[in-house]
Design a protein around this motif. Structure first.
Motif, short mmCIF file in Angstrom:
data_model
loop_
_atom_site.label_atom_id
_atom_site.label_comp_id
_atom_site.label_asym_id
_atom_site.label_seq_id
_atom_site.Cartn_x
_atom_site.Cartn_y
_atom_site.Cartn_z
N PHE A 1 19.28 3.00 15.62
CA PHE A 1 19.47 4.03 16.64
C PHE A 1 19.17 3.39 17.99
CE2 PHE A 1 19.71 8.40 14.79
CZ PHE A 1 19.86 8.00 13.47
N GLY A 2 20.19 3.17 18.80
CA GLY A 2 19.98 2.57 20.12
C GLY A 2 19.74 3.66 21.14
N LEU A 3 18.47 3.83 21.51
CA LEU A 3 18.09 4.91 22.43
C LEU A 3 18.18 4.42 23.87
CD1 LEU A 3 14.96 5.86 20.35
CD2 LEU A 3 16.99 7.32 20.62
N PRO A 4 18.33 5.35 24.82
CA PRO A 4 18.32 4.95 26.22
C PRO A 4 16.99 4.32 26.60
CG PRO A 4 18.88 7.29 25.97
CD PRO A 4 18.46 6.80 24.63
N GLY A 5 17.00 3.49 27.64
CA GLY A 5 15.77 2.83 28.06
C GLY A 5 14.84 3.75 28.82
N ASN A 6 15.42 4.60 29.58
CA ASN A 6 14.63 5.53 30.37
C ASN A 6 13.71 6.35 29.46
OD1 ASN A 6 14.16 8.24 31.43
ND2 ASN A 6 15.24 7.39 33.20
N PRO A 7 12.41 6.29 29.66
CA PRO A 7 11.49 6.92 28.71
C PRO A 7 11.70 8.43 28.53
CG PRO A 7 10.29 5.40 30.11
CD PRO A 7 11.69 5.49 30.68
N VAL A 8 12.11 9.13 29.59
CA VAL A 8 12.34 10.57 29.44
C VAL A 8 13.53 10.79 28.50
CG1 VAL A 8 12.96 12.71 30.63
CG2 VAL A 8 11.35 11.09 31.69
N ALA A 9 14.59 10.04 28.75
CA ALA A 9 15.79 10.17 27.91
C ALA A 9 15.49 9.67 26.49
CB ALA A 9 16.94 9.38 28.52
N ALA A 10 14.73 8.58 26.39
CA ALA A 10 14.40 8.04 25.06
C ALA A 10 13.62 9.08 24.26
CB ALA A 10 13.58 6.76 25.19
N PHE A 11 12.68 9.75 24.91
CA PHE A 11 11.85 10.76 24.24
C PHE A 11 12.72 11.94 23.79
CE2 PHE A 11 8.89 14.44 24.42
CZ PHE A 11 7.99 14.02 23.46
N VAL A 12 13.53 12.46 24.71
CA VAL A 12 14.35 13.63 24.37
C VAL A 12 15.34 13.29 23.26
CG1 VAL A 12 16.12 15.22 25.26
CG2 VAL A 12 14.06 14.75 26.61
N CYS A 13 16.00 12.14 23.37
CA CYS A 13 16.96 11.76 22.32
C CYS A 13 16.26 11.56 20.97
CB CYS A 13 17.69 10.48 22.70
SG CYS A 13 18.94 10.78 23.94
N THR A 14 15.04 11.06 21.02
CA THR A 14 14.31 10.87 19.76
C THR A 14 14.00 12.22 19.12
OG1 THR A 14 13.36 8.85 20.63
CG2 THR A 14 12.28 9.78 18.71
N LEU A 15 13.52 13.17 19.94
CA LEU A 15 13.20 14.48 19.35
C LEU A 15 14.46 15.18 18.84
CD1 LEU A 15 10.46 16.13 21.59
CD2 LEU A 15 10.27 14.41 19.81
N ILE A 16 15.51 15.13 19.64
CA ILE A 16 16.70 15.93 19.29
C ILE A 16 17.54 15.26 18.21
CG2 ILE A 16 18.83 17.00 20.20
CD1 ILE A 16 16.20 18.27 21.23
N PHE A 17 17.74 13.94 18.30
CA PHE A 17 18.66 13.27 17.36
C PHE A 17 17.93 12.45 16.28
CE2 PHE A 17 20.90 13.73 21.41
CZ PHE A 17 21.94 14.56 21.00
N ALA A 18 16.95 11.66 16.70
CA ALA A 18 16.34 10.75 15.72
C ALA A 18 15.42 11.50 14.76
CB ALA A 18 15.57 9.64 16.43
N ARG A 19 14.69 12.51 15.25
CA ARG A 19 13.73 13.16 14.37
C ARG A 19 14.38 13.79 13.14
NH1 ARG A 19 12.16 18.47 14.15
NH2 ARG A 19 10.28 18.83 12.93
N PRO A 20 15.42 14.65 13.31
CA PRO A 20 16.02 15.21 12.09
C PRO A 20 16.65 14.13 11.21
CG PRO A 20 17.28 15.86 14.06
CD PRO A 20 16.03 15.19 14.54
N ALA A 21 17.20 13.09 11.85
CA ALA A 21 17.84 12.03 11.08
C ALA A 21 16.80 11.26 10.26
CB ALA A 21 18.58 11.08 12.02
N LEU A 22 15.65 10.96 10.87
CA LEU A 22 14.59 10.24 10.14
C LEU A 22 14.07 11.09 8.99
CD1 LEU A 22 12.49 8.73 13.13
CD2 LEU A 22 14.10 7.52 11.63
N SER A 23 13.92 12.39 9.25
CA SER A 23 13.41 13.28 8.20
C SER A 23 14.37 13.26 7.00
CB SER A 23 13.25 14.69 8.78
OG SER A 23 12.96 15.59 7.75
N LEU A 24 15.66 13.29 7.28
CA LEU A 24 16.65 13.25 6.20
C LEU A 24 16.54 11.92 5.43
CD1 LEU A 24 18.93 14.91 5.04
CD2 LEU A 24 20.47 13.93 6.72
N MET A 25 16.41 10.81 6.16
CA MET A 25 16.33 9.50 5.50
C MET A 25 15.02 9.36 4.71
SD MET A 25 18.07 6.87 8.19
CE MET A 25 17.57 7.55 9.74
N ALA A 26 13.98 10.10 5.15
CA ALA A 26 12.68 10.01 4.47
C ALA A 26 12.61 10.91 3.24
CB ALA A 26 11.57 10.39 5.45
N GLY A 27 13.64 11.75 3.04
CA GLY A 27 13.65 12.64 1.86
C GLY A 27 13.24 14.06 2.18
N GLY A 28 12.91 14.34 3.45
CA GLY A 28 12.41 15.67 3.82
C GLY A 28 13.50 16.63 4.25
N GLY A 29 14.75 16.24 4.15
CA GLY A 29 15.83 17.13 4.58
C GLY A 29 15.95 17.14 6.10
#
Ligand code: AMP
Ligand code: MG
Length: 590
Positions: free
Chosen positions: A481-509
């Protein structure tokens, strides 16, 4: 019936291994029984129990039966102990009988071995031993298994006896993602947030193998199989208060006086005997209701008078008692696969006698920062052109907070070979890699350039603010997952896109955030086209206020906020009091 043994010296971990194997093999859908050889004249009953008294009086066999289990106890009285075959012949058919002990019997066995017992390994001297399960370093020609890797030991045994796992095999490595999985259909330009999320949800699946753990060690883990109550809670009817217990049928209206029997019932100290109708017994919270007791009067509502307990009737039948299984029954599904174990779940599993649970191995999340300007160590003095790396520690601590193994992949300069080396390292160690910086399409956007050339990059232009394209790619079979460098954008993209994706990959749906509708404490006119996330927090009267500046470099706003306000893709005009969607950090597990 298939049979397989676990052998080893005392304190080599035989029983622990048996216990874990029973749970693991059962959770894979096979029925398991066990035979345990006990030395000495092990007692299997309790002195004073009816069955014990029958035996003492000379019975050859005593059969005890209850709604939960039955047993036959056979007194040998000097006759020879039955052979393993005779014992097996008496058992109800199951898929596999695991045998603890019986070292010299001819069935195949795994040896549990620990060097610290100071004894030599049995393997090598005993030909029936097929593998060694150990936490020590050993020399043997036999297969060596990790004593703590129950899934691998179960795999070995099931393969040896020829039992194929009927459900999805827990220790089989889950399928990898396809190299071109992130490709966007031709002609797609800007992707709305919801569509991007739907795509991710379709593409991804759990990536981790399974592990067996005790509930006490499982907080933060995700269940890989349903947990079935081994015992009801409570297991027997008991008293909810300190007071006096009796049969309700013998009471009525007005002054009640019930003579007290001798003795008492306390938690862990059952009353020995039955309470005659019309009498009462002293009973404490948690004590099993003795035979003859179905109702309890609260101590505070009684007086004692000459060996009798006195209170005012009527009292409701079953007052102040808890029914057996009123919380959960034996065999009920306590928690389902995919559930993230929290401390209250640990209490539930323990209360239900669930000693072993099948969980997903922790997802390993690698975190890499890129940029010539970055300085990794905040203790170092920065040169004027340098800035401290804010994203890597932020992303590592998010991964850890979400219960994953956070793998620090360090910081790479803006150089394709350096980034490639770090990604190689990451793909070898992690299940998924988060990078930040260099993800756009500019001259210095080396991450996207490299991933385009060598990593099946798909740059998702998501209609979201803050956040530029999200670079999604596969590097040596590992999703990036190539996130933006800007920390505000990196944080928001992580919460909105990476978090549900990681949860799915971890088995948590798929993990959707918690969304609250609250009145705005701000004004804003938003243009149509992009979904917007504002750094926000709740005021004491429950309205959402937003950070004074929307500048994407303002990291202090992330820290000031307690959540995000989500403004829809369309144009909106927000005035104080307009309902807006507030996504609390807590709902993202932050
Ligand atoms: P980039 O996406 O590489 O163009 O970076 C966008 C902005 O974010 C630039 O101002 C970078 O200096 C800054 N930036 C990139 N990575 C980090 C980081 N790890 N920590 C703090 N700022 C960063
Ligand atoms: Mg950069």
């Amino acid at each position: 019936m298939k049979i397989y043994g676990v052998t080893g010296w005392k304190n080599a971990g035989k029983t622990g291994l048996m216990e874990r194997l029973i749970s693991e093999i059962t959770s894979r859908g096979h029925s398991v029984s066990t035979i345990k050889h006990a030395h000495h004249n092990t007692e299997i009953d309790h002195p004073g129990r009816d069955s014990f008294r029958h035996r003492e009086a000379g019975a050859i066999e005593v059969s005890v039966s209850s709604p939960a289990r039955w047993a036959v106890m056979h007194e040998l009285r000097g006759a020879t102990e039955p052979s393993l075959d005779e014992l097996l012949a008496r058992m109800t058919p199951v898929d596999l009988v695991l045998i603890e002990g019986y070292k010299r019997a001819p069935h195949p066995k795994v040896e549990a071995f620990r060097a610290e017992t100071g004894k030599p390994m049995l393997a090598g001297q005993n030909e029936t031993i097929r593998a060694v399960a150990t936490d020590s370093t050993v020399t043997t020609d036999l297969p060596v298994l990790d004593l703590n890797d129950t899934a691998a030991i179960a795999d070995f045994i099931l393969a040896e006896v020829g039992l194929v796992t009927p459900t999805a095999a827990s220790s089989v490595t889950p399928p990898k993602l396809r190299n071109d999985c992130f490709a966007m259909p031709q002609g797609v330009d800007w992707v709305p947030v919801d569509q991007a999320l739907d795509r991710l949800r379709d593409i991804l699946h759990p990536l981790t193998e399974h592990e067996t753990l005790t509930p006490a060690r499982a907080a933060g883990r995700i269940l890989a199989a349903d947990c079935i109550a081994r015992r009801a809670n409570p297991p027997a009817p008991n008293s909810a208060v300190d007071g006096y217990g009796f049969a309700h049928a013998a009471t009525g209206t007005g002054r009640q006086s019930l003579p007290l029997v001798e003795g008492r019932a306390a938690a862990g100290q059952p009353f020995d005997g039955a309470v005659p109708r019309g009498s009462a017994v002293r009973i404490l919270t948690g004590a099993i209701l003795p035979p003859g007791v179905d109702t309890v009067v609260l101590e505070e509502d009684t007086a004692l008078d000459n060996g009798a307990v006195v209170f005012d009737g009527p009292i409701k039948p079953n007052a102040n008692t808890r029914k057996a299984g009123e919380d959960m029954g034996q065999g009920d599904i306590a928690l389902r696969a995919g559930h993230l174990i929290r401390p209250p779940d640990v209490a539930l599993l323990s209360a239900l006698g669930i000693g072993q649970i099948t969980t997903h191995r922790r997802l390993r999340v690698g975190v890499l920062s890129t940029g010539d300007e970055l300085l990794g160590d905040p203790a170092e003095d920065a040169l004027p052109h340098q800035i401290y790396d804010a994203n890597r520690p932020m992303l590592l601590s998010l991964a850890e907070k979400w219960g994953y193994d956070a793998v620090d992949l360090g910081h790479a300069k803006d150089d394709p070979d350096a980034i490639a080396n770090h990604l190689n390292d990451g793909a070898a160690q992690a299940d998924v890699i988060l990078t930040s910086g260099g993800a756009s399409a500019g001259d210095e956007d080396h991450v996207s350039k490299l991933l385009r050339e060598r990593g099946q990059l798909s740059s998702w232009r998501i209609a979201v603010k803050p956040g530029r394209p999200l670079a999604l790619a596969m590097w040596n079979g590992t999703p990036v997952f190539g996130l933006p460098g800007n920390p505000v954008a990196a944080f928001v993209c992580t919460l909105i896109f990476a978090r549900p994706a990681l949860s799915l990959m971890a088995g948590g749906g798929w993990a959707a955030p918690m969304a609250l509708s609250v009145p705005a404490a701000f004004s804003k006119n938003k243009k149509p086209g992009r979904r917007e996330y504002l750094r926000a927090r709740l005021t004491s009267d429950g309205r959402a206020e937003v950070f004074q500046s929307e500048g994407s470099g303002r990291i202090s706003g992330l820290s000031w906020a307690t959540g995000l306000v989500e403004l829809p893709d369309e144009a909106v005009s927000v005035k104080p009091g307009t309902p807006v969607t507030f996504l609390p950090y807590a709902g993202f597990g932050v």
